[in-house]
Design an enzyme around this catalytic site. Structure first.
Site, PDB file in Angstrom:
ATOM      1  N   GLU A   1       0.807  -1.219   0.000  1.00 24.98           N
ATOM      2  CA  GLU A   1       0.000   0.000   0.000  1.00 24.98           C
ATOM      3  C   GLU A   1       0.842   1.272   0.000  1.00 24.98           C
ATOM      4  O   GLU A   1       0.417   2.303  -0.507  1.00 24.98           O
ATOM      5  CB  GLU A   1      -0.968   0.005   1.183  1.00 24.98           C
TER       6      GLU A   1
ATOM      7  N   PHE B   1     -11.694  -6.822  14.049  1.00 27.51           N
ATOM      8  CA  PHE B   1     -10.636  -7.332  13.184  1.00 27.51           C
ATOM      9  C   PHE B   1     -10.290  -6.293  12.113  1.00 27.51           C
ATOM     10  O   PHE B   1     -11.170  -5.762  11.449  1.00 27.51           O
ATOM     11  CB  PHE B   1     -11.069  -8.641  12.518  1.00 27.51           C
ATOM     12  N   GLN B   2      -9.023  -6.008  11.967  1.00 24.07           N
ATOM     13  CA  GLN B   2      -8.509  -5.032  10.996  1.00 24.07           C
ATOM     14  C   GLN B   2      -9.122  -3.651  11.176  1.00 24.07           C
ATOM     15  O   GLN B   2      -9.298  -2.905  10.217  1.00 24.07           O
ATOM     16  CB  GLN B   2      -8.683  -5.538   9.562  1.00 24.07           C
TER      17      GLN B   2
ATOM     18  N   LYS C   1     -17.588  -0.428   6.041  1.00 18.38           N
ATOM     19  CA  LYS C   1     -18.093  -1.420   5.101  1.00 18.38           C
ATOM     20  C   LYS C   1     -19.620  -1.379   4.979  1.00 18.38           C
ATOM     21  O   LYS C   1     -20.160  -1.564   3.890  1.00 18.38           O
ATOM     22  CB  LYS C   1     -17.639  -2.819   5.528  1.00 18.38           C
TER      23      LYS C   1
ATOM     24  N   MET D   1      24.785   8.004   1.388  1.00 18.23           N
ATOM     25  CA  MET D   1      24.589   9.277   2.073  1.00 18.23           C
ATOM     26  C   MET D   1      24.858   9.129   3.571  1.00 18.23           C
ATOM     27  O   MET D   1      25.407  10.030   4.203  1.00 18.23           O
ATOM     28  CB  MET D   1      23.173   9.800   1.817  1.00 18.23           C
TER      29      MET D   1
END
Ligand SMILES: Cc1ncc(C[n+]2csc(CCOP(=O)(O)OP(=O)(O)O)c2C)c(N)n1
Ligand SMILES: [Mg+2]
Lengths: 169, 586
Positions: free
Chosen positions: B53, B115-116, B165, B483
């Protein structure tokens, strides 16, 4: 750059009364390291769902200018006004103060409350709750005098403020 | 689809189509399954399945920066949303318009540690321009259109819309139009004309002026870049660009001094230091640009044009701040300039240019070449020479290679240089290249990468291969987090703590494993051939350019130093020790 002194400013902010708005404002202050001395918020226009936030903060003039600009760029902020720079204004706080005690101390607390025009809003044989409004300094002074007389609990609203004269925010 | 039978998910798709979205970068999961179902049933929108993502957001950024349009992201709740946070922060820091749709658990489960479930609006509040949690289906179309309006208006930025949802599955009606604005958010586009006139007064009187311009010119749109070029030509003044602003002014023009700042050119930084008038257009006095603040351009008056009022007087106090959109303000500046028939003091301007040419003669980007080992600068010089006549878009990762790319790749036009400036996100370049390639299928899109950075989003090679995107990953492989190693060499006594890139994969085999093509150059004589082969290969390519592991990036303003205290090369390092105060800075 010359060294700038820290100043206390009272800022009024008109915002959409929507979920998360207070977190947005306080998150901005904590995230950018600004001070909050007090912050009050309540809806002031139900029809348009607008709330007004009064925040007392301190910082150098450059920081105060930043605070105002940072608030202004929050999407739900309609208007930000630095009352301290914009002219004369009135600041008020409300405090509820509980004092516990009997005898001489109890009488003394009542006498002082009278001088400060504090109202008794609850009383038992051993306690009073005083309600008082005024400037932050006045409330500080009142609380200080109550300390030796059995001060048990303090609750303050923080500053609300409005400009003098006919103009609105 | 009849109006009544629309679900929240259908409404999401409808809004995206009405916003002229043609591509969404996303990754599915339980909470967004209804949207994926609606996606399945239509064929206006293209969905690009990324492999992480974070990469979805960087791809959307690459798309947005190369097109000027809003980039769109779709991720699931919980881990989908938290994975997107780095990308959102990146887009916020670089002012990139992105709308990120996140799934959320059903409204009745919010707050129950379902959940989630993650507090997505809470987590993303400080790393978005604005965010929304949709709690009522009736608000959904308005909020979505508003999200696009907010993302692209004023100073652009990322906007998250969190979609529970149950809302996605609820029946709803399409009760909004894409033209919707936010009810009160109206950024100021036109600058105050009095201030613009004042600016022209200051410009007319300047003796050692310099334009210092940034990403705001690019965000304002192609017209802003044209107006900038026109105004710079009218004045005859020198101009320098920030890292974000490269391409806003043609690099090949004589008046262009190159990039300024920590790894900017000697002539740009010295001119900033000696200037008596800075004209800052769409830049933000970032600490990588200013160096030590109390020594920053000490003798100049400063004009600052910015669409974001909070950028003015934030880091540097300016004499004249103008809030407005760059294109609008430049247009008015040119009008006032012409109306007044301003003539600049040619005598002073000539002697100013004389001084600048002296600085230029230092040839600050010169480096010690080699016949045996590939110098990273050489590889980029060749890459530039062999790609400059094509439609080329360069993205980068973060590190030395990024700074060398900024120095050696030259940009004539805006929207061709995509780099993570504000956040400095390793792992940005490959997904950004994918986003840019989706928007410009015929362009040559090259991610100039480091061997460490590329591993942060290497999984996106699968995305590139799935969609047959011929992106090129040009790794300057110095086997170090270069760097970091450079700072350890200069600031920490050469104790190279954890900066060696051990156990590197074989990048040629890795490309092959993903279904792309791997190439390698180990000697200077191989560089041209490998670049030509890379360009000729119509597939995703990884080029492993094995470069000098010890090379440092110069010029450099060490942290805590001023513009006139640059280190020009290895020889300078011992002569100019870095202060303790500087050591504490990032
Ligand atoms: C996500 C992330 N983690 C850490 C850093 C700190 N950092 C900046 S440059 C760098 C090394 C990059 O190494 P490489 O990709 O090989 O590039 P090089 O400097 O060698 O060209 C690191 C670790 C960062 N910018 N981003
Ligand atoms: Mg490296």
């Amino acid at each position: 750059m010359s060294e700038q002194k820290s100043e206390r400013h009272t800022i009024a902010v008109l915002v959409d009364n929507e979920a998360g708005i207070l977190a947005r404002v306080t998150g901005l202050f904590s995230g950018r390291g600004y001070n909050i001395e007090s912050l009050t918020v309540a809806e002031v226009d139900a029809k348009q769902a607008l709330s007004r936030i009064t925040v007392v903060t301190s910082g150098t003039p450059m920081v105060i200018e930043q605070i105002k600009a940072q608030m202004d760029r929050l999407v739900p902020v309609h208007k930000t006004s630095d009352l301290t720079v914009e002219g004369p204004h009135i600041e008020r706080e409300l405090a509820l103060i509980k004092v516990q005690g009997t005898g001489e101390k109890r009488v003394e607390s009542l006498r002082i409350a009278d001088i400060f025009r504090a109202k008794v809003v609850d009383s038992t044989n051993t306690s009073f709750v005083f309600e008082t409004t005024g400037s932050t300094a006045k409330i500080n002074a009142f609380i200080k005098l109550m300390e030796p007389l059995g001060l048990a609990d303090v609750c303050r609203t923080g500053v609300v403020a409005i400009s003098r004269g006919p103009a609105g925010l | 689809m009849s109006e009544e039978s629309l679900t929240g998910a259908d409404l999401v798709i409808k809004c995206l189509i009405d916003q002229d979205v043609d591509v969404v970068f996303g990754y599915p999961g339980g909470a967004v399954l209804p949207i994926y179902d609606s996606l399945f049933k239509q064929n206006h929108l293209r969905h690009i399945l990324v492999r992480h993502e974070q990469a979805a957001v960087h791809s959307a950024e690459g798309y947005a920066r190369s097109t000027g349009k809003v980039g769109v992201v779709l991720v699931t709740s919980g881990p989908g949303a938290t994975n997107a946070v780095t990308g959102l922060t990146d887009a916020l820091m670089d002012s990139i318009p992105v709308v990120c749709l996140t799934g959320q658990v059903a409204t009745h489960l919010i707050g129950n540690d379902a959940f989630q479930e993650a507090d997505t609006t809470g987590i993303t509040r400080p790393c978005t321009k604005h965010n929304y949690l949709v709690k009522n289906i009736a608000d959904l179309p308005r909020i979505l259109h508003e999200a696009f309006y907010v993302a692209r208006s004023g100073r652009p930025g990322p906007v998250v819309v969190d979609l529970p949802k149950d809302i996605l599955m609820a029946p709803g009606t399409y009760n909004a139009t894409p033209k919707m604005q936010h009810k009160s958010y109206r950024p100021q586009m036109k600058g105050d004309l009095k201030k613009i006139e004042q600016a022209i007064d200051m410009i007319a009187k300047a003796r050692r002026p310099i334009f210092y311009t940034g990403g705001g010119v690019i965000n304002s749109g192609p017209k802003a870049a044209q107006l900038l070029a026109q105004f710079v030509k009218l004045t005859g003044f020198p101009i320098t660009n920030t890292l974000m602003g490269l391409g806003a002014y043609p690099a090949s023009d004589r008046q262009f001094l190159g990039m300024l700042g920590m790894h900017g050119t000697y002539e740009a930084n010295m001119s900033m230091h000696a200037s008596d008038l800075l004209i800052n257009i769409g830049a933000r006095f970032d600490d990588r640009v200013t160096g030590r603040l109390n020594a920053f351009s000490p003798d100049s008056k400063k004009i600052h044009v910015d669409i974001d009022a909070s950028s003015i007087n934030k880091n540097v106090h300016v004499d004249l701040g103008i809030v407005g959109d760059v294109a609008h303000v430049l247009e008015d500046m040119i009008k006032v300039w012409k109306a007044r028939q301003v003539r600049v003091d040619q005598k002073h301007l000539k002697s100013w240019w004389g001084q600048i040419e002296e600085w230029r003669k230092r040839e600050c980007l010169r480096y010690a070449g080699s016949d045996t080992i590939i110098k990273p600068q050489y590889a980029l010089e060749r890459l530039y020479a062999l790609t400059k006549d094509r439609e080329t878009i360069i993205t980068t990762e973060v590190g030395q290679h990024q700074m060398w790319a900024a120095q050696f790749m030259k940009f004539e036009k805006p929207n061709r240089w995509l780099t993570s400036g504000g956040l400095g996100t390793m792992g940005y370049g490959l997904p950004a290249a994918i986003g840019a390639q989706i928007a410009h299928p015929d362009a040559l899109v090259i991610d100039v990468a480091g061997e460490a950075s590329i591993l942060m989003n290497i999984q996106e090679m699968a995305t590139a291969c799935q969609y047959r995107l011929p992106v090129k990953v040009f790794i300057l492989n110095n086997e170090y987090m270069g760097m970091v190693r450079q700072w350890q060499e200069l600031l920490h006594g050469g104790r190279y703590s954890e900066s060696y890139s051990a156990a590197l994969p074989d990048f040629v085999k890795l490309a092959d494993a993903f279904g792309g093509v791997g190439l390698r150059a180990t000697k200077p004589s191989e560089v041209d051939d490998v670049i030509k082969e890379m360009i000729a290969t119509p597939k995703a390519v990884i080029v492993d350019v094995c470069v000098d592991p010890k090379e440092n990036c110069f010029p450099m303003i060490p942290s805590g130093a001023a513009h006139n205290e640059m280190l020009l090369g290895p020889g300078d390092v011992a002569k100019k020790p870095i202060s303790d105060a500087g050591l504490a800075l990032v």
